[in-house]
Design a protein around this motif. Structure first.
Motif, PDB file in Angstrom:
ATOM      1  N   GLY A 145       0.808  -1.215   0.000  1.00 11.60           N
ATOM      2  CA  GLY A 145       0.000   0.000   0.000  1.00 11.60           C
ATOM      3  C   GLY A 145       0.840   1.262   0.000  1.00 11.60           C
ATOM      4  O   GLY A 145       1.829   1.365   0.720  1.00 11.60           O
ATOM      5  N   TRP A 146       0.433   2.229  -0.838  1.00 13.07           N
ATOM      6  CA  TRP A 146       1.087   3.530  -0.909  1.00 13.07           C
ATOM      7  C   TRP A 146       2.573   3.414  -1.274  1.00 13.07           C
ATOM      8  O   TRP A 146       3.415   4.123  -0.726  1.00 13.07           O
ATOM      9  CB  TRP A 146       0.917   4.303   0.397  1.00 13.07           C
ATOM     10  CG  TRP A 146      -0.521   4.621   0.703  1.00 13.07           C
ATOM     11  CD1 TRP A 146      -1.409   3.833   1.361  1.00 13.07           C
ATOM     12  CD2 TRP A 146      -1.244   5.808   0.331  1.00 13.07           C
ATOM     13  NE1 TRP A 146      -2.638   4.443   1.439  1.00 13.07           N
ATOM     14  CE2 TRP A 146      -2.564   5.668   0.822  1.00 13.07           C
ATOM     15  CE3 TRP A 146      -0.898   6.975  -0.344  1.00 13.07           C
ATOM     16  CZ2 TRP A 146      -3.542   6.647   0.646  1.00 13.07           C
ATOM     17  CZ3 TRP A 146      -1.875   7.953  -0.516  1.00 13.07           C
ATOM     18  CH2 TRP A 146      -3.174   7.786  -0.034  1.00 13.07           C
ATOM     19  N   CYS A 147       2.860   2.500  -2.183  1.00 17.15           N
ATOM     20  CA  CYS A 147       4.217   2.396  -2.744  1.00 17.15           C
ATOM     21  C   CYS A 147       4.175   3.013  -4.141  1.00 17.15           C
ATOM     22  O   CYS A 147       3.839   2.328  -5.129  1.00 17.15           O
ATOM     23  CB  CYS A 147       4.662   0.936  -2.811  1.00 17.15           C
ATOM     24  SG  CYS A 147       4.811   0.148  -1.197  1.00 17.15           S
ATOM     25  N   PRO A 148       4.479   4.277  -4.277  1.00 22.09           N
ATOM     26  CA  PRO A 148       4.209   5.001  -5.530  1.00 22.09           C
ATOM     27  C   PRO A 148       5.126   4.650  -6.690  1.00 22.09           C
ATOM     28  O   PRO A 148       4.826   4.983  -7.841  1.00 22.09           O
ATOM     29  CB  PRO A 148       4.392   6.469  -5.116  1.00 22.09           C
ATOM     30  CG  PRO A 148       5.367   6.422  -3.978  1.00 22.09           C
ATOM     31  CD  PRO A 148       5.080   5.151  -3.249  1.00 22.09           C
ATOM     32  N   THR A 149       6.229   3.991  -6.430  1.00 20.40           N
ATOM     33  CA  THR A 149       7.203   3.738  -7.505  1.00 20.40           C
ATOM     34  C   THR A 149       6.921   2.443  -8.268  1.00 20.40           C
ATOM     35  O   THR A 149       7.642   2.135  -9.225  1.00 20.40           O
ATOM     36  CB  THR A 149       8.625   3.681  -6.917  1.00 20.40           C
ATOM     37  OG1 THR A 149       8.633   2.795  -5.788  1.00 20.40           O
ATOM     38  CG2 THR A 149       9.067   5.059  -6.453  1.00 20.40           C
ATOM     39  N   LEU A 150       5.896   1.697  -7.863  1.00 21.39           N
ATOM     40  CA  LEU A 150       5.518   0.487  -8.601  1.00 21.39           C
ATOM     41  C   LEU A 150       4.546   0.854  -9.717  1.00 21.39           C
ATOM     42  O   LEU A 150       3.546   1.538  -9.474  1.00 21.39           O
ATOM     43  CB  LEU A 150       4.877  -0.537  -7.661  1.00 21.39           C
ATOM     44  CG  LEU A 150       5.797  -1.157  -6.607  1.00 21.39           C
ATOM     45  CD1 LEU A 150       4.999  -2.031  -5.654  1.00 21.39           C
ATOM     46  CD2 LEU A 150       6.905  -1.969  -7.273  1.00 21.39           C
TER      47      LEU A 150
END
Length: 668
Positions: free
Chosen positions: A560-565
């Motif tokens: 959750g909330w891992c923007p670089t994926l």
């Protein structure tokens, strides 16, 4: 409760005298909390001489004075606690005057978890400081304070530890937040502005210590202002929660709110907290609250009677033995089983009753599991010292929330661990701010068989302290949520702790390169079952690919909330194909999740139970329908802020798949 004076409807206009007979009310005082029953009255100028006579002014003034005294004790919110002139027995008296102060929280001092990031204000506990941002509006707003979890979904996961035995029935707290206010006051009311799914608060406490004082805390006292059981409010609409609080004997500007979200259907959101109180001590609030003292654990031999039971004083002055119902004739194991149902304070009290029960209550087999979290406000070095001799066979210990503001020290903790750590397999230390590097070193030296360690929200531990964890080579579960662990320390831990099954690195913002961590996990921890990378900032498709290729036993994965994926790299489809045992997957706030990702999850992960795709714009109702058909074990599906999934679609899917809790938040 209501105070009533009754006067006959045919009362004489002069009202010079009163005779008490049944009739209707003249005055009612709803602010009073008690009822005074009087003979009912009829007024007539022809009252017989034997009837009691009172001047009307004196009688009414007496009741007005009583009402004011009751109001000065309870304090109606929104009214100044002022006194008025009272006439009693024909004499005048002036009550003391005190003005009520209303203040919002000045600062958020401590908390156990939050949904938001450590580097922003969205959904963080820091939003509780100051005036309301949202109230009276209802809905899901980023400007509010939100805790990390809700419902029972997290407790159902394999990564959740089993509950401790002997928790008192009245202890329901799962999370907490501590708030500091500008001025210490004697509280008259506490108002909590809840803007979404209210009903989570189970306890409000006040502290005697001023958090803004420059002096070190001494003799810190916590007292409960209000407590209740978890509730489920029927509507998610905003409300102002204003419980009737108890009076305390000291002024406070430090409040603690404890919550339980287990009955809620979604995340609760809090907007502001108001403390109302008076600066002068209320005249009618001078009593002390009853409080169980866990430190009273001494076992003086002089206070214990023989095995047969307690003694009583006979008429001749000699001690005579009282019968104990042949309790001592019961098998030892049966007495142990009976005592295993007692809470810790009850067990310690019972140990002081007689030698027989002292022997049973101090048996180390009664203390293989010990949860001191419910007694966090009263636990001290002395408490641990009293329990130390009884815990030589201790296997599971919960010290979460304890020891803050100087209650526990390195000396007391070290002494306890040296005597009781040899058999310890599980150690819960969530939010223990007394911990320092020396404490972790003691744990690594005294607990060679430790398999579970929880340091969640120990955010004041120095980064260097975590290097000692690598010495605990038998670890299987490690929780480092919201800690300051750095990359060097976590890589060292993964190098030596190769038996890890459950790892939580959520909101660990000091780890510089999560791709390197993922690569190390894939190489060293191939038996990993659950991994929490909530809000890790720099995990890319390369690191995720290595992770799922090496850790194919994963059942729970929180991204959750891992923007670089980015879905365009195919990383989510590779994840689904590589993890057929997957039961929980959080892809919260990843805007790139699309139909092909959801359909691959349905095709490759038939055991899926929890899925969160909040915030994606690219998932259609058709792909969700395919997923629900392919995953018969699915229990939770969060599609909040998914632009293609409106409430009509949610209602339709809920009717087709009634066993699935489909979540869709709203903003008013």
């Amino acid at each position: 409760m209501i105070i009533s004076i009754y006067v006959h409807r045919h009362a004489c206009s002069r009202a010079s005298s009163l005779r008490f007979v049944p009739s209707q009310p003249l005055i009612q005082c709803p602010s009073s909390r008690w009822r005074l029953f009087l003979p009912l009255a009829s007024v007539s100028p022809h009252c017989p001489p034997s009837a009691p006579e009172f001047p009307m002014l004196t009688l009414l003034s007496m009741f007005y004075y009583i009402c004011l005294r009751r109001r000065s004790r309870s304090g109606t919110r929104g009214e100044a606690l002022t006194s008025r002139r009272a006439v009693e027995s024909g004499q005048r008296a002036v009550l003391p005057v005190s003005v009520e102060v209303e203040q919002y929280a000045k600062e958020v001092l401590d908390f156990s978890s939050h949904y938001g990031s450590e580097n922003s204000m969205s959904y963080t506990m820091w939003n509780l400081a100051g005036v309301p941002n949202v109230y009276p509006s209802s809905g899901d707003f980023t400007q509010t304070a939100v805790f990390r979890a809700y419902g029972t979904w997290w407790e159902q996961c394999a990564s959740a530890p089993p509950p401790f035995r002997r928790n008192p029935k009245g202890f329901h707290s799962q999370d907490y937040i501590e708030l500091g206010f500008e001025e210490p006051v004697y509280p008259t009311a506490v108002d909590v502005l809840e803007t979404y799914y209210p009903g989570t608060i189970v306890q409000i406490l006040a502290c005697s210590h001023n958090p803004f004082s420059q002096n070190p805390p001494t003799d810190v006292r916590w007292e409960v202002l209000w407590s209740g059981e978890p509730t489920k409010v029927l509507t998610p609409q905003a409300r102002q929660f204003s419980p009737n609080i108890k009076h305390i004997s000291f002024p406070t500007n430090l409040l603690r709110l404890e919550v339980n979200s287990s009955l809620l259907d979604y995340y609760t959101e809090l907007d502001a907290v108001i403390l109302r109180g008076v600066k002068e001590r209320p005249m009618l609030a001078l009593y002390k609250m009853p409080m169980i003292d866990i430190n009273d654990l001494s076992d003086s031999e002089e206070e214990l009677s023989d095995v047969g039971g307690p003694y009583r004083q006979g008429g001749d002055g000699k001690h005579q033995r009282t019968g104990n119902g042949y309790f001592d004739k019961l098998p030892y194991e049966l007495i142990q089983l009976i005592l295993s149902h007692l809470t810790l304070p009850d067990l310690c009290r019972l140990a002081q009753s007689c030698k027989l029960l002292h022997q049973h209550c101090c048996d180390p087999l009664q203390y293989t599991q010990l949860s001191l979290q419910p007694y966090w406000g009263r636990l001290s070095d002395a408490s641990l010292g009293h329990l130390q001799s009884r815990c030589t066979l201790l296997q599971r210990l919960n010290l979460s929330w304890t020891g803050n503001r100087g209650a526990l020290t390195l000396t007391g903790f070290s002494s306890f661990m040296k005597d009781c750590g040899l058999s310890l397999g599980s150690l819960e230390l969530s939010c223990c701010h007394f911990l320092n590097e020396a404490c972790l070193e003691v744990i690594s030296q005294t607990c060679p068989g430790l398999q579970e360690l929880n340091l969640s929200s120990c955010d004041r531990l120095h980064p260097q302290a975590f290097a000692h964890i690598s010495k605990l080579t038998r670890l299987r579960r490690l929780v480092l949520y919201r800690t300051k662990i750095e990359q060097t320390a976590i890589l060292s831990i993964l190098t030596f702790c190769i038996e890890l099954r459950h790892l939580n690195l959520g909101s660990c913002v000091r780890i510089e390169d999560y791709d390197v961590v993922a690569s190390m996990l894939a190489a060293r921890c191939r038996s990993l079952c659950s991994l929490d990378l909530w809000r890790c900032r720099n995990l890319t498709d390369r690191g995720l690919g290595e992770l799922v290729s090496g850790c194919r036993m994963l059942e729970e994965l929180d991204l959750g909330w891992c923007p670089t994926l980015q879905s365009s790299t195919g990383c989510f489809q590779q994840l689904a194909r590589s993890l057929p045992r997957l039961r929980k997957l959080f892809l919260t706030a990843n805007r790139t999740v699309c139909d092909s990702d959801v359909e691959e999850l349905g095709a490759s992960c038939p055991s899926l139970q929890h899925l969160d795709i909040l915030g994606t714009r690219l998932v259609s109702p058709a792909s969700l329908k395919k997923l629900l058909k392919s995953c018969p074990r699915l229990l939770l599906l969060d599609v909040s802020f998914c632009s293609q999934i409106d409430m009509r679609v949610v209602q339709e899917l809920s009717s087709l798949f009634p066993n699935v809790a489909i979540k869709k938040s709203f903003t008013q």
